[in-house]
Design a protein around this motif. Structure first.
Motif, PDB file in Angstrom:
ATOM      1  N   ARG A 186       7.066  15.600  -6.197  1.00  0.00           N
ATOM      2  CA  ARG A 186       8.175  16.345  -5.590  1.00  0.00           C
ATOM      3  C   ARG A 186       7.750  17.752  -5.195  1.00  0.00           C
ATOM      4  N   ILE A 187       6.807  18.330  -5.927  1.00  0.00           N
ATOM      5  CA  ILE A 187       6.279  19.640  -5.541  1.00  0.00           C
ATOM      6  C   ILE A 187       5.522  19.527  -4.226  1.00  0.00           C
ATOM      7  N   GLU A 188       4.737  18.462  -4.075  1.00  0.00           N
ATOM      8  CA  GLU A 188       3.956  18.282  -2.849  1.00  0.00           C
ATOM      9  C   GLU A 188       4.843  18.132  -1.619  1.00  0.00           C
ATOM     10  N   THR A 189       5.997  17.495  -1.782  1.00  0.00           N
ATOM     11  CA  THR A 189       6.908  17.302  -0.648  1.00  0.00           C
ATOM     12  C   THR A 189       7.950  18.408  -0.550  1.00  0.00           C
ATOM     13  N   ALA A 190       7.809  19.452  -1.385  1.00  0.00           N
ATOM     14  CA  ALA A 190       8.708  20.610  -1.392  1.00  0.00           C
ATOM     15  C   ALA A 190      10.125  20.256  -1.825  1.00  0.00           C
ATOM     16  N   ASP A 191      10.285  19.129  -2.503  1.00  0.00           N
ATOM     17  CA  ASP A 191      11.601  18.772  -3.032  1.00  0.00           C
ATOM     18  C   ASP A 191      11.881  19.483  -4.345  1.00  0.00           C
ATOM     19  N   LEU A 192      10.843  20.042  -4.951  1.00  0.00           N
ATOM     20  CA  LEU A 192      10.991  20.719  -6.235  1.00  0.00           C
ATOM     21  C   LEU A 192      10.228  22.028  -6.201  1.00  0.00           C
ATOM     22  N   MET A 193      10.900  23.100  -6.634  1.00  0.00           N
ATOM     23  CA  MET A 193      10.227  24.382  -6.775  1.00  0.00           C
ATOM     24  C   MET A 193       9.263  24.280  -7.957  1.00  0.00           C
ATOM     25  N   PRO A 194       8.003  24.686  -7.798  1.00  0.00           N
ATOM     26  CA  PRO A 194       7.054  24.584  -8.911  1.00  0.00           C
ATOM     27  C   PRO A 194       7.550  25.360 -10.127  1.00  0.00           C
ATOM     28  N   PRO A 195       7.499  24.769 -11.312  1.00  0.00           N
ATOM     29  CA  PRO A 195       7.825  25.513 -12.538  1.00  0.00           C
ATOM     30  C   PRO A 195       6.862  26.686 -12.698  1.00  0.00           C
ATOM     31  N   PRO A 196       7.256  27.749 -13.404  1.00  0.00           N
ATOM     32  CA  PRO A 196       6.436  28.967 -13.479  1.00  0.00           C
ATOM     33  C   PRO A 196       5.032  28.773 -14.039  1.00  0.00           C
ATOM     34  N   ASP A 197       4.831  27.747 -14.888  1.00  0.00           N
ATOM     35  CA  ASP A 197       3.512  27.579 -15.503  1.00  0.00           C
ATOM     36  C   ASP A 197       2.556  26.735 -14.664  1.00  0.00           C
ATOM     37  N   ILE A 198       3.055  26.077 -13.650  1.00  0.00           N
ATOM     38  CA  ILE A 198       2.217  25.167 -12.851  1.00  0.00           C
ATOM     39  C   ILE A 198       1.182  25.900 -11.991  1.00  0.00           C
ATOM     40  N   PRO A 199       1.514  26.996 -11.300  1.00  0.00           N
ATOM     41  CA  PRO A 199       0.520  27.641 -10.428  1.00  0.00           C
ATOM     42  C   PRO A 199      -0.789  27.996 -11.132  1.00  0.00           C
ATOM     43  N   ASN A 200      -0.695  28.633 -12.302  1.00  0.00           N
ATOM     44  CA  ASN A 200      -1.916  29.007 -13.014  1.00  0.00           C
ATOM     45  C   ASN A 200      -2.706  27.788 -13.466  1.00  0.00           C
ATOM     46  N   ARG A 201      -1.992  26.711 -13.833  1.00  0.00           N
ATOM     47  CA  ARG A 201      -2.684  25.495 -14.258  1.00  0.00           C
ATOM     48  C   ARG A 201      -3.409  24.843 -13.083  1.00  0.00           C
ATOM     49  N   LEU A 202      -2.780  24.894 -11.908  1.00  0.00           N
ATOM     50  CA  LEU A 202      -3.445  24.367 -10.716  1.00  0.00           C
ATOM     51  C   LEU A 202      -4.681  25.191 -10.368  1.00  0.00           C
ATOM     52  N   ASP A 203      -4.560  26.518 -10.464  1.00  0.00           N
ATOM     53  CA  ASP A 203      -5.713  27.375 -10.181  1.00  0.00           C
ATOM     54  C   ASP A 203      -6.865  27.078 -11.141  1.00  0.00           C
TER      55      ASP A 203
ATOM     56  N   THR B 291       0.833  -1.196   0.000  1.00  0.00           N
ATOM     57  CA  THR B 291       0.000   0.000   0.000  1.00  0.00           C
ATOM     58  C   THR B 291       0.872   1.253   0.000  1.00  0.00           C
ATOM     59  N   PHE B 292       0.546   2.183  -0.900  1.00  0.00           N
ATOM     60  CA  PHE B 292       1.295   3.436  -0.977  1.00  0.00           C
ATOM     61  C   PHE B 292       0.881   4.360   0.164  1.00  0.00           C
ATOM     62  N   LYS B 293       1.875   4.876   0.870  1.00  0.00           N
ATOM     63  CA  LYS B 293       1.621   5.815   1.952  1.00  0.00           C
ATOM     64  C   LYS B 293       2.245   7.155   1.598  1.00  0.00           C
ATOM     65  N   PRO B 294       1.428   8.199   1.431  1.00  0.00           N
ATOM     66  CA  PRO B 294       1.967   9.514   1.092  1.00  0.00           C
ATOM     67  C   PRO B 294       2.952   9.999   2.150  1.00  0.00           C
ATOM     68  N   GLN B 295       3.986  10.655   1.688  1.00  0.00           N
ATOM     69  CA  GLN B 295       5.002  11.172   2.604  1.00  0.00           C
ATOM     70  C   GLN B 295       4.411  12.304   3.440  1.00  0.00           C
ATOM     71  N   PRO B 296       4.668  12.319   4.751  1.00  0.00           N
ATOM     72  CA  PRO B 296       4.152  13.406   5.595  1.00  0.00           C
ATOM     73  C   PRO B 296       4.679  14.760   5.120  1.00  0.00           C
ATOM     74  N   LEU B 297       3.828  15.780   5.230  1.00  0.00           N
ATOM     75  CA  LEU B 297       4.212  17.112   4.790  1.00  0.00           C
ATOM     76  C   LEU B 297       4.459  18.031   5.991  1.00  0.00           C
ATOM     77  N   THR B 298       5.210  19.095   5.740  1.00  0.00           N
ATOM     78  CA  THR B 298       5.485  20.100   6.773  1.00  0.00           C
ATOM     79  C   THR B 298       5.068  21.457   6.209  1.00  0.00           C
TER      80      THR B 298
END
Length: 275
Positions: A49-66, A2-9
């Motif tokens: 990796r974005i969810e765990t803060a291991d990767l800075m979101p690319p510039p186009d991702i925020p608007n796509r998420l919104d 079973t996949f367990k999501p990594q805890p976030l901070t």
């Protein structure tokens, strides 16, 4: 297994909060990482990796998420905070000024200013630093590219850049990398929003040789200057100090090649990077 999501901070930084908000909205929408990746045209691994803060979101991702979650500018606002955290403290005030500037004038002696760099050129330039890990390099590349988003907006700043001739001739990365970079530079030599001049070897020594200078004109008409050396930069806000740097820049501009001559010099340099 079973996949367990990594805890976030989420409250560690704006980037961590961005990631936790992405997961919260994704789970509330009942989407897996694979499904969200398909919606926002990204990869599962990048979003993870974005969810765990291991990767800075690319510039186009925020608007796509919104758009995907119907969250107005929620992720855009979080991204604006997160991208400012990437830079050293002494640089953040300059970044705020740059973001608001109506006119940006720059001189580059050793490398092209960040606002003119292609992604691969920026990556090769940052790889030269032995104090940065590969992940830190990619983080800095993403941050540098994010600064260029405003240049493609409906209200871009007016830019004037003076580039030392040596920057055109010094190989950085592969010939293809340099050709792509010089082609991009050539396209910005003379447009309604940008001008580029080349400072030729024939002009000899000058006050700014060996460093980099940026002059910013803010909406209220005030000027600030940012002078960058090998190890550190200095932000000048005192009008008398800024006036001194502006005078040096104007002398440099007067001794540089014309726009047409600069374009021809860039084309000639490109010929040297043919495969």
């Amino acid at each position: 297994m079973t996949f367990k999501p990594q805890p976030l901070t989420p409250y560690l930084s704006a980037r961590h909060y961005f990631g936790s908000e992405q997961r919260r909205h994704r789970e509330r929408a009942g989407l897996s990482l694979v499904q969200l990746a398909d919606i926002v045209n990204s990869s599962k691994s990048a979003l993870a990796r974005i969810e765990t803060a291991d990767l800075m979101p690319p510039p186009d991702i925020p608007n796509r998420l919104d758009m995907a979650f119907g969250t107005d500018d929620h992720f855009h606002g979080l991204y604006e905070l997160a991208r400012r955290e990437i830079h050293p403290d002494q640089y953040k005030r300059y970044m705020d000024f740059e973001f608001r500037a109506e006119v940006i004038e720059q001189y580059g002696a050793q490398a092209l200013p960040g606002l003119l760099q292609t992604e691969e050129y920026a990556r090769e330039l940052l790889r030269c630093r032995d104090d940065l890990s590969s992940e830190q390099v990619e983080e800095r590349v993403t941050a540098r590219m994010s600064r260029q988003v405003r240049l493609r907006s409906d209200d871009p700043p007016f830019r004037w850049a003076i580039i030392d001739e040596s920057v055109l001739l010094r190989p950085l990365g592969s010939p293809a990398c340099m050709r792509e970079q010089l082609a991009s530079l050539l396209g910005q030599v003379d447009t309604p929003n940008s001008k580029v001049q080349v400072m030729p070897f024939s002009a000899g020594l000058h006050r700014l040789l060996g460093g980099a200078l940026t002059l910013l004109t803010l909406p209220d008409g005030t000027w600030v200057a940012y002078e960058e050396g090998f190890e550190a930069g200095h932000l000048y806000e005192d009008p008398a100090a800024v006036k001194k740097w502006r005078r040096q820049y104007e002398v440099l501009r007067a001794n540089s090649l014309t726009l047409d001559e600069s374009a021809e010099r860039i084309r000639t340099a490109m010929e040297g990077y043919r495969p």
